[in-house]
Design an enzyme around this catalytic site. Structure first.
Site, PDB file in Angstrom:
ATOM      1  N   ASP A 190       0.860  -1.187   0.000  1.00 56.86           N
ATOM      2  CA  ASP A 190       0.000   0.000   0.000  1.00 56.86           C
ATOM      3  C   ASP A 190       0.887   1.224   0.000  1.00 56.86           C
ATOM      4  OD1 ASP A 190      -2.345   1.736   0.437  1.00 56.86           O
ATOM      5  OD2 ASP A 190      -3.341  -0.132   0.972  1.00 56.86           O
ATOM      6  N   HIS A 229      -3.173   3.168  -4.509  1.00 59.20           N
ATOM      7  CA  HIS A 229      -2.525   2.708  -3.259  1.00 59.20           C
ATOM      8  C   HIS A 229      -1.094   2.234  -3.506  1.00 59.20           C
ATOM      9  CE1 HIS A 229      -5.911   2.842  -0.392  1.00 59.20           C
ATOM     10  NE2 HIS A 229      -6.670   2.649  -1.445  1.00 59.20           N
ATOM     11  N   GLU A 257     -10.088   2.560  -4.945  1.00 60.09           N
ATOM     12  CA  GLU A 257      -9.772   3.953  -4.622  1.00 60.09           C
ATOM     13  C   GLU A 257      -8.617   4.517  -5.450  1.00 60.09           C
ATOM     14  OE1 GLU A 257     -11.177   4.062   0.010  1.00 60.09           O
ATOM     15  OE2 GLU A 257      -9.173   3.310  -0.379  1.00 60.09           O
TER      16      GLU A 257
HETATM   17  C1  ACM Z   1     -11.027  -0.641   0.690  1.00 57.52           C
HETATM   18  O1  ACM Z   1     -11.525  -0.624   1.841  1.00 57.52           O
HETATM   19  N1  ACM Z   1     -10.437   0.448   0.205  1.00 57.52           N
HETATM   20  C2  ACM Z   1     -11.090  -1.826  -0.133  1.00 57.52           C
END
Ligand code: ACM
Length: 630
Positions: free
Chosen positions: A196, A270, A348
């Site tokens: 991440d 991410h 995201e």
């Molecule tokens: C997530 O909670 N961004 C998958």
């Protein structure tokens, strides 16, 4: 079967005599009169199957450490008091993971088709013994197992917990302990979130910068998300990663406990840690100045779920080097994780930097892509081909539906249930982990007492998790999982606190038949597990005992209502700043604070025992909630 008297089919409603309290609730359990008493010399008969050895080691340890009894195992032992049997002809009812457990006054028999079923039967057996069976030192005990006849098997084949080791790093030992804890409750899947913005945690031998540069960040303490940005001269003093040897060891450890590991490499969003390691993977000039995120603000979130990135933390779909990079990553990942799926993230991913990129504009022209969602979809489809070429299947967060789902991709539905319903309609496999019920990083009670996170998920809500959402064909729902993001989980004790007891609720939702779920019974069984956790020194949240505050505008005055999630609790309170106990006023209905009072203090009791925490609630807070000045 012998002549003991039938007490009745357990409905899941009541643990009988406080003894039979299995979690997750078995499919069918009949309790009989009488007990099997553990003898001081325990002989176990079990097949000499290598896959069973860790199960037997566990059983031997549990039966000997607290009792001081001797335990031996033999492949053939006519006088054995405990028999583990692998069926010669498969029993269709119990399937691959089910078991039958019969306890009579003279013998305990666990039968299964596969070693996994015997492992789960052993877990149930341990729960049938008194809680002190969890002790690692010899303790006095009456080592009796109630006579039962259990047939049990899981509702779903995918029973998972996701563990984020990027935001905070957890050691190999801590991951193994987590696997041990999961397996006790018949979870069979660890979704390991390995990369991440805050750290890349897995060695990729052909891409050494991922761990030399991408696994370290500046340590900050406070509220994650609001940290000051790391400065160039601040030391990179927090981090860690697993070598491939570490990973193999954990995979083997999990396998011995019948847990598969699903690795996640979260791309294209991410991905700041990867970009710090290899800045050329970004579409954006200046990425070579980026630092691995400490927890400073890097996204602008708007209330409606839309967002823009303040730094470009996404890989560039228009850059061929990105696909070469991912091919290397997934080649090495596929070689060390035997599980059939690889999770590629997809959640995201901000598009605002892509919108500025000439490379993206020409990709769109060349490929006829009209929207940024289609750009991400183009990326996911290419990643799908890479995953496919490694002999694995792709699973991703539900954003991978946007712009068109890659062929054969499985979808993990997290933004509620709609992604799962949509993917099932498209005849794709689905795993449900909606924020609504399954986000174990959310607060478990009132923000006045919990470490702050942006949302709340109480135990009772987690227990309502139903993995087959209305409108989805059950055939496509592989199962469900709880997700434990660790932005606000800085250490392993807090990890335990956040996981338990809510993961019990998830365990029961994915193992037990829907009609067997019963909140009151569940709470009693959770309380039995709390006793075991006290002995095992595993932390858990007592949040289910704490009251729920509701502030009301009662004709211009503040009115305060208190409620509890569970029955049989009494709430005592004070307005005079002193600490209430059972000699204080008992809550019976809406409270109106005295004129100059500033604080409501409350504590819950079960009988004579305080069980909740002392909560100090400023009346200003409540007045604000009620829309009053106070
Ligand atoms: C997530 O909670 N961004 C998958």
């Amino acid at each position: 079967m012998v002549s003991f008297c039938l007490v009745g089919i357990m409905t899941g409603a009541q643990p009988l005599n406080g003894r039979v309290a299995i979690l997750p609730e078995p499919v069918k359990m009949v309790q009989h009169d009488g007990f099997f008493q553990l003898p001081a010399k325990i002989l176990i008969e079990a097949p000499a199957d290598a896959a069973l050895q860790p199960t037997l080691t566990f059983l031997k340890q549990r039966l000997s450490s607290p009792t001081g009894y001797s335990v031996s195992v033999s492949a053939q032992a006519a006088t054995a008091q405990i028999r583990l049997v692998l069926n010669k002809t498969a029993d269709q009812v119990i399937g691959k993971e089910g078991y039958q457990l019969l306890v009579t006054p003279t013998i305990i028999t666990i039968k299964a088709n596969e070693p996994a079923g015997l492992f789960y039967g052993v877990q149930t057996l341990i729960q049938l013994l008194p809680v002190s069976i969890e002790s690692d030192v010899t303790v006095a005990g009456k080592w009796q197992v109630p006579c039962v006849d259990i047939t049990d098997y899981p509702r779903f084949g995918w029973r998972g917990l996701m563990f984020d080791v990027s935001r905070h790093f957890f050691t190999k030992k801590e991951v193994k302990d987590f696997i041990d804890q999961m397996a006790r409750y018949k979870f069979n899947l660890l979704h390991w979130h390995l990369t991440d913005d805050e750290g890349w945690r897995i060695e990729i031998k052909s891409l050494p910068n991922l761990t030399t540069k991408g696994s370290k960040r500046v340590d900050k303490t406070g509220y994650f998300g609001a940290f000051t940005p790391p400065l160039p001269d601040e030391p990179l003093n927090y981090g860690g990663f697993y070598t491939q040897e570490d990973i193999k060891e954990v995979v083997q450890y999990a396998k011995e406990r019948f847990v598969n590991i699903l690795p996640e490499v979260d791309v294209p969003g991410h991905s700041l840690a990867a970009i710090v390691a290899y800045p050329e993977l970004s579409c954006t000039a200046g990425a070579d100045k980026y630092r691995v995120r400490s927890g400073e603000k890097i996204m602008d979130w708007r209330g409606n779920g839309t967002f823009t990135a303040l730094v470009d933390n996404s890989l560039c779909p228009a850059n061929e080097k990105v696909y070469t990079f991912l091919d290397k990553v997934f080649t090495e990942i596929a070689a060390i994780f035997p599980f059939e799926y690889i999770h590629v993230g997809g959640d995201e991913c901000a598009k605002n930097f892509w919108e500025e990129s000439d490379a993206i504009k020409s990709l769109m022209q060349k490929e006829g892509l009209k929207t940024m969602h289609e750009v991400q979809s183009y990326f996911e489809k290419r990643v799908g081909k890479i995953i496919d070429s490694k002999g694995k299947k792709l699973i991703g967060w539900d954003e991978i539906l946007e712009g068109g789902l890659a062929e054969n991709a499985a979808v993990m539905s997290w933004r509620g249930e709609k992604g799962g319903i949509e993917a099932a309609k498209l005849k794709h496999e689905v795993v449900m982990s909606p924020t609504t019920y399954a986000y174990l990083d959310y607060m478990q009670g009132d923000p006045i007492i919990e470490p702050k996170v942006y949302a709340t998920l109480r135990l009772s809500k987690a227990y309502q998790f139903e993995p087959v959402p209305a409108g989805a064909d059950a055939k496509y729902i592989k199962g469900g999982q709880g997700n434990i993001w660790t932005e606000q989980i800085p250490n392993v004790r807090h990890l335990q606190y956040m996981t338990w007891p809510r993961a019990f609720a998830i365990a029961e939702s994915v193992w037990s038949p829907k009609e067997k779920k019963n909140w009151n019974s569940f709470v009693q069984r959770v309380e039995q597990q709390f006793k075991r956790y006290d002995i095992r020194e595993i932390k858990y949240s007592p949040g289910m005992y704490d009251p729920i505050f509701t502030a009301k505008n009662n004709k211009g005055q503040l009115g305060i209502e208190l409620a509890t999630e569970i029955d049989d609790l009494t709430i005592y309170y004070s307005f005079d700043n002193s600490f209430p106990d059972k000699f204080y006023p008992k809550y019976t209905g809406m409270l109106t604070p005295p004129k100059d009072a500033v604080m409501l203090k409350v504590i819950t009791y079960k009988g004579n025992q305080p069980v909740g925490r002392m909560i100090a609630m400023p009346l200003d807070e409540l007045a604000k909630k009620a829309g009053l000045k106070k």
